[in-house]
Scaffold this motif. Sequence first.
Motif, PDB file in Angstrom:
ATOM      1  N   ALA A  40       0.917  -1.303  -0.019  1.00 48.66           N
ATOM      2  CA  ALA A  40      -0.033  -0.060   0.110  1.00 48.66           C
ATOM      3  C   ALA A  40       1.044   1.334   0.238  1.00 48.66           C
ATOM      4  N   CYS A  41       1.852   1.224   0.928  1.00 47.60           N
ATOM      5  CA  CYS A  41       2.879   2.502   0.837  1.00 47.60           C
ATOM      6  C   CYS A  41       3.360   2.456  -0.524  1.00 47.60           C
ATOM      7  N   CYS A  42       3.989   1.531  -1.156  1.00 45.77           N
ATOM      8  CA  CYS A  42       4.719   1.798  -2.366  1.00 45.77           C
ATOM      9  C   CYS A  42       3.519   2.221  -3.471  1.00 45.77           C
ATOM     10  N   TYR A  43       2.393   1.847  -3.558  1.00 47.66           N
ATOM     11  CA  TYR A  43       1.590   2.042  -4.292  1.00 47.66           C
ATOM     12  C   TYR A  43       0.940   3.669  -4.165  1.00 47.66           C
ATOM     13  N   ALA A  44       0.976   4.057  -2.926  1.00 47.08           N
ATOM     14  CA  ALA A  44       0.809   5.574  -2.588  1.00 47.08           C
ATOM     15  C   ALA A  44       1.667   6.303  -3.063  1.00 47.08           C
ATOM     16  N   LEU A  45       2.981   6.168  -2.719  1.00 48.34           N
ATOM     17  CA  LEU A  45       4.174   6.723  -3.195  1.00 48.34           C
ATOM     18  C   LEU A  45       4.098   6.922  -4.761  1.00 48.34           C
ATOM     19  N   GLN A  46       3.163   5.925  -5.513  1.00 48.98           N
ATOM     20  CA  GLN A  46       3.297   6.031  -7.061  1.00 48.98           C
ATOM     21  C   GLN A  46       2.103   6.891  -7.360  1.00 48.98           C
ATOM     22  N   ARG A  47       1.157   7.317  -6.270  1.00 45.69           N
ATOM     23  CA  ARG A  47      -0.026   7.873  -6.426  1.00 45.69           C
ATOM     24  C   ARG A  47      -1.092   6.987  -7.193  1.00 45.69           C
ATOM     25  N   ASN A  48      -0.949   5.590  -7.122  1.00 50.74           N
ATOM     26  CA  ASN A  48      -1.849   4.642  -7.320  1.00 50.74           C
ATOM     27  C   ASN A  48      -2.878   4.600  -6.326  1.00 50.74           C
ATOM     28  N   ILE A  49      -4.135   5.293  -6.279  1.00 51.52           N
ATOM     29  CA  ILE A  49      -5.023   5.499  -5.140  1.00 51.52           C
ATOM     30  C   ILE A  49      -5.700   4.107  -5.164  1.00 51.52           C
ATOM     31  N   GLU A  50      -6.165   3.644  -6.207  1.00 49.39           N
ATOM     32  CA  GLU A  50      -6.620   2.502  -6.223  1.00 49.39           C
ATOM     33  C   GLU A  50      -6.096   1.247  -5.464  1.00 49.39           C
ATOM     34  N   GLN A  51      -4.818   1.059  -5.914  1.00 48.48           N
ATOM     35  CA  GLN A  51      -4.247  -0.058  -5.324  1.00 48.48           C
ATOM     36  C   GLN A  51      -3.713   0.144  -3.837  1.00 48.48           C
ATOM     37  N   ALA A  52      -3.294   1.357  -3.617  1.00 51.12           N
ATOM     38  CA  ALA A  52      -2.873   1.897  -2.234  1.00 51.12           C
ATOM     39  C   ALA A  52      -4.119   1.504  -1.353  1.00 51.12           C
ATOM     40  N   ILE A  53      -5.305   1.864  -1.567  1.00 44.79           N
ATOM     41  CA  ILE A  53      -6.613   1.708  -0.850  1.00 44.79           C
ATOM     42  C   ILE A  53      -6.865   0.382  -0.539  1.00 44.79           C
ATOM     43  N   ALA A  54      -6.798  -0.428  -1.678  1.00 40.86           N
ATOM     44  CA  ALA A  54      -6.897  -1.853  -1.863  1.00 40.86           C
ATOM     45  C   ALA A  54      -6.222  -2.659  -0.694  1.00 40.86           C
TER      46      ALA A  54
END
Length: 83
Positions: A33-47
């Motif tokens: 989730a952290c990695c996805y958030a750092l990439q600004r991939n909101i959907e994957q970060a939240i999931a």
Amino acid sequence: MLYSAKEYEDAIASYNKAVAIKVDDHEAWYNKACCYALQRNIEQAIANLQKAIILNPECREMAKTDSDFDAIRENERFQTLIQ
């Protein structure tokens, strides 16, 4: 190490392997989730954060102050998830 080196795609692949071996590894889900958030991939970060919270509710508290989520912190769905 990959996460620290900002090799987020490789880190995500590594975390995917970890959860394939141990599906209830909340740390791997949280770190994905952290990695996805750092990439600004909101959907994957939240999931992925949602999965981490289900496995370990303490992840909710960690996410509230974790700077890795700063890029998505104002997102309504993220806010709902950490409340």
